[in-house]
Design an enzyme around this catalytic site. Structure first.
Site, PDB file in Angstrom:
ATOM      1  N   LYS A 108       0.808  -1.222   0.000  1.00 24.84           N
ATOM      2  CA  LYS A 108       0.000   0.000   0.000  1.00 24.84           C
ATOM      3  C   LYS A 108       0.843   1.274   0.000  1.00 24.84           C
ATOM      4  O   LYS A 108       0.412   2.308  -0.505  1.00 24.84           O
ATOM      5  CB  LYS A 108      -0.952  -0.012   1.192  1.00 24.84           C
ATOM      6  CG  LYS A 108      -2.048  -1.068   1.025  1.00 24.84           C
ATOM      7  CD  LYS A 108      -3.295  -0.707   1.765  1.00 24.84           C
ATOM      8  CE  LYS A 108      -4.451  -1.617   1.378  1.00 24.84           C
ATOM      9  NZ  LYS A 108      -4.262  -3.006   1.854  1.00 24.84           N
ATOM     10  N   GLU A 130      -9.831   6.694   3.826  1.00 25.44           N
ATOM     11  CA  GLU A 130     -10.658   5.711   4.520  1.00 25.44           C
ATOM     12  C   GLU A 130      -9.776   4.497   4.792  1.00 25.44           C
ATOM     13  O   GLU A 130      -8.778   4.285   4.108  1.00 25.44           O
ATOM     14  CB  GLU A 130     -11.842   5.302   3.636  1.00 25.44           C
ATOM     15  CG  GLU A 130     -11.553   4.197   2.617  1.00 25.44           C
ATOM     16  CD  GLU A 130     -10.553   4.570   1.526  1.00 25.44           C
ATOM     17  OE1 GLU A 130     -10.419   5.766   1.218  1.00 25.44           O
ATOM     18  OE2 GLU A 130      -9.880   3.650   1.007  1.00 25.44           O
ATOM     19  N   SER A 396       1.644  -9.873  -0.921  1.00 22.74           N
ATOM     20  CA  SER A 396       1.295  -8.452  -0.795  1.00 22.74           C
ATOM     21  C   SER A 396       1.617  -7.839   0.560  1.00 22.74           C
ATOM     22  O   SER A 396       1.820  -6.635   0.666  1.00 22.74           O
ATOM     23  CB  SER A 396      -0.184  -8.251  -1.126  1.00 22.74           C
ATOM     24  OG  SER A 396      -0.999  -9.093  -0.336  1.00 22.74           O
TER      25      SER A 396
HETATM   26  C1  LIG Z   1      -5.144  -4.020   1.643  1.00 24.89           C
HETATM   27  C2  LIG Z   1      -4.443  -5.300   1.347  1.00 24.89           C
HETATM   28  C3  LIG Z   1      -4.852  -6.162   0.301  1.00 24.89           C
HETATM   29  C4  LIG Z   1      -6.085  -5.912  -0.514  1.00 24.89           C
HETATM   30  O1  LIG Z   1      -6.044  -4.754  -1.269  1.00 24.89           O
HETATM   31  P1  LIG Z   1      -5.813  -4.777  -2.855  1.00 24.89           P
HETATM   32  O2  LIG Z   1      -6.117  -3.396  -3.254  1.00 24.89           O
HETATM   33  O3  LIG Z   1      -6.745  -5.793  -3.423  1.00 24.89           O
HETATM   34  O4  LIG Z   1      -4.390  -5.153  -3.083  1.00 24.89           O
HETATM   35  C5  LIG Z   1      -4.110  -7.290   0.032  1.00 24.89           C
HETATM   36  N1  LIG Z   1      -3.017  -7.610   0.772  1.00 24.89           N
HETATM   37  C6  LIG Z   1      -2.604  -6.823   1.785  1.00 24.89           C
HETATM   38  C7  LIG Z   1      -1.403  -7.231   2.567  1.00 24.89           C
HETATM   39  C8  LIG Z   1      -3.293  -5.649   2.118  1.00 24.89           C
HETATM   40  O5  LIG Z   1      -2.881  -4.882   3.134  1.00 24.89           O
END
Ligand SMILES: *Cc1c(COP(=O)(O)O)cnc(C)c1O
Length: 412
Positions: A108, A130, A396
């Site tokens: 993010k 948000e 992610s």
């Molecule tokens: C917020 C988040 C997501 C989901 O958000 P996307 O916009 O779909 O990437 C996925 N993995 C992690 C670690 C997150 O913090």
């Protein structure tokens, strides 16, 4: 090494890529999805952003500052890690794109760095955002502290109670956290209140949206900032295996920003199969799910035309996933288009499958993934890739924030 015994033929894509575009058009559409469906009061803000974002992003000074902060502040490039024991287990070559090693623990930060630089160039002094689980809120509060901008984060009252560590982080970073007390007191209510705040403070405030959702130009802007993920994957694969394209890219989808970033530079590479993994929650038929493409229909959510979960009379359905980051009733319009055209394949993974995959990755590779990311790993048993295939998984985020959830699954 255990190999798949069944003969495997890689099916060709159902799409003729040569005649398709998967990027946004001038009106903000991906095929029939996207656009900017905003109340009249919000129109000037969105229009100001739309008129300026491409110009700003193209400035060499912007790109230099963005690249420098990604490197020195966020910790990029993130490694591409060959997961040897996981590869052996599934009989294929599995590489992990380590977004979990980014500052603040997830991908993010790539987007919030980009947007704070846009906000500064638009002359904004205040930021509103948000957040659901608090990951985007923390990433936003972090860049606001870095740049000395005032930060207000809306968060559902229920989420504030459930995600105390992230609330404390935001406060320590100097942000004001405001409870959204309407409706279900979760992410979609926080989004509504953040938009209302923006309407009331149009001149000096920029709204940092945390995924590839919202009115045009947000989905495109966020995709551009996250596309560094697939740009790095191509460079790293070229160095490691002598070709830039893997056979598969797998990513989880909440709104879809890590997936959009991981897919971006492969969208027009027909030899790369793109797999988007949604949260089935307690099961597709359980009434407790967030598997948007499996359960949803076209409609308008948070300013864009996309696919969303809704009742027959068009009310947004309350989503459910054990993972707060995937607990969203829609997907970004780019993903609605990738789904409709068949360019990406969508699959749903249950809470239990995701937790099992998180434990497997922890014990085979020494990496505790975010519960969101674990959904992507949980597809591995169903993938049936060939030994020579190269599979890249978007890791992610890291799992520290999910420890309280994981602990419940450890037998004592
Ligand atoms: C917020 C988040 C997501 C989901 O958000 P996307 O916009 O779909 O990437 C996925 N993995 C992690 C670690 C997150 O913090």
């Amino acid at each position: 090494m255990k190999l798949e015994t069944q003969p495997f033929v890689k099916p060709s894509l159902p799409v003729d890529l040569s005649s398709r575009r998967f990027d946004v058009n001038e009106q903000g559409y991906y095929g029939q999805f996207g656009g900017a469906y905003v109340p009249e009061m919000l129109y000037p803000n969105v229009e100001e952003l739309r008129e300026n974002y491409l110009k700003i992003i193209a400035e060499p000074a912007f790109q230099a500052e963005f690249d420098q902060l990604l490197r020195d502040f966020a910790g990029r490039p993130t490694p591409l890690f060959l997961a040897a024991r996981l590869s052996e287990k599934y009989g294929t070559q599995i590489y992990l794109k380590r977004e979990d090693l980014c500052h603040t623990g997830a991908h993010k930060i790539n987007n919030t760095i980009g947007q704070i630089l846009v906000a500064k160039r638009l002359g904004k002094a205040r930021i509103v955002a948000e957040t659901g689980a608090g990951q985007h809120g923390v990433a936003t509060a972090t860049v606001c502290a870095l740049m000395g901008l005032e930060c207000t984060v809306y968060m559902g009252k229920l989420d504030i109670e459930r995600q105390k560590p992230n609330v404390d982080r935001m406060k320590m970073l100097g942000a004001t956290v405001v409870a959204a007390t309407c409706g279900s007191q979760t992410l979609k209510d926080a989004t509504n209140e953040a938009m209302r705040h923006w309407i009331n403070h149009p001149v000096d405030t920029h709204y940092i949206i945390g995924s590839v959702v919202g009115p045009h130009p947000y989905p495109d802007m966020v995709t551009r900032f996250q596309s560094v993920i697939s740009k790095e994957i191509r460079q790293q694969l070229r160095e490691r295996i002598g070709r830039p394209n893997p056979d598969y890219v797998i990513a989880c989808v909440g709104g879809g920003s890590n997936a959009a970033g991981a897919f971006c530079h492969f969208l027009h590479q027909p030899d790369v199969r793109l797999l988007a993994i949604e949260a089935a929650g307690k099961g597709l038929d359980s009434g407790h799910s967030a598997a948007t493409t499996a359960l949803g229909k076209p409609g308008i959510l948070h300013g864009s035309r996309t696919i969303l979960m809704q009742t027959d009379d068009g009310q947004v359905t309350e989503p459910y996933s054990l993972s707060a980051g995937l607990d969203y009733p829609g997907i970004g319009p780019i993903h609605a288009h990738l789904f409709e055209t068949g360019r990406a394949e969508f699959h749903a993974i249950s809470d239990d499958e995701a937790v099992a995959a998180a434990f497997e990755l922890s014990r085979l590779e020494g990496i505790i993934p975010a519960l969101e990311s674990a959904h992507a790993f949980a597809y591995l048993p169903k993938l049936h890739a060939r030994p020579e295939d190269v599979v890249v998984i978007s890791l992610s985020g890291r799992g520290d924030k999910d420890l309280a959830t994981y602990t419940k699954y450890i037998p004592d």
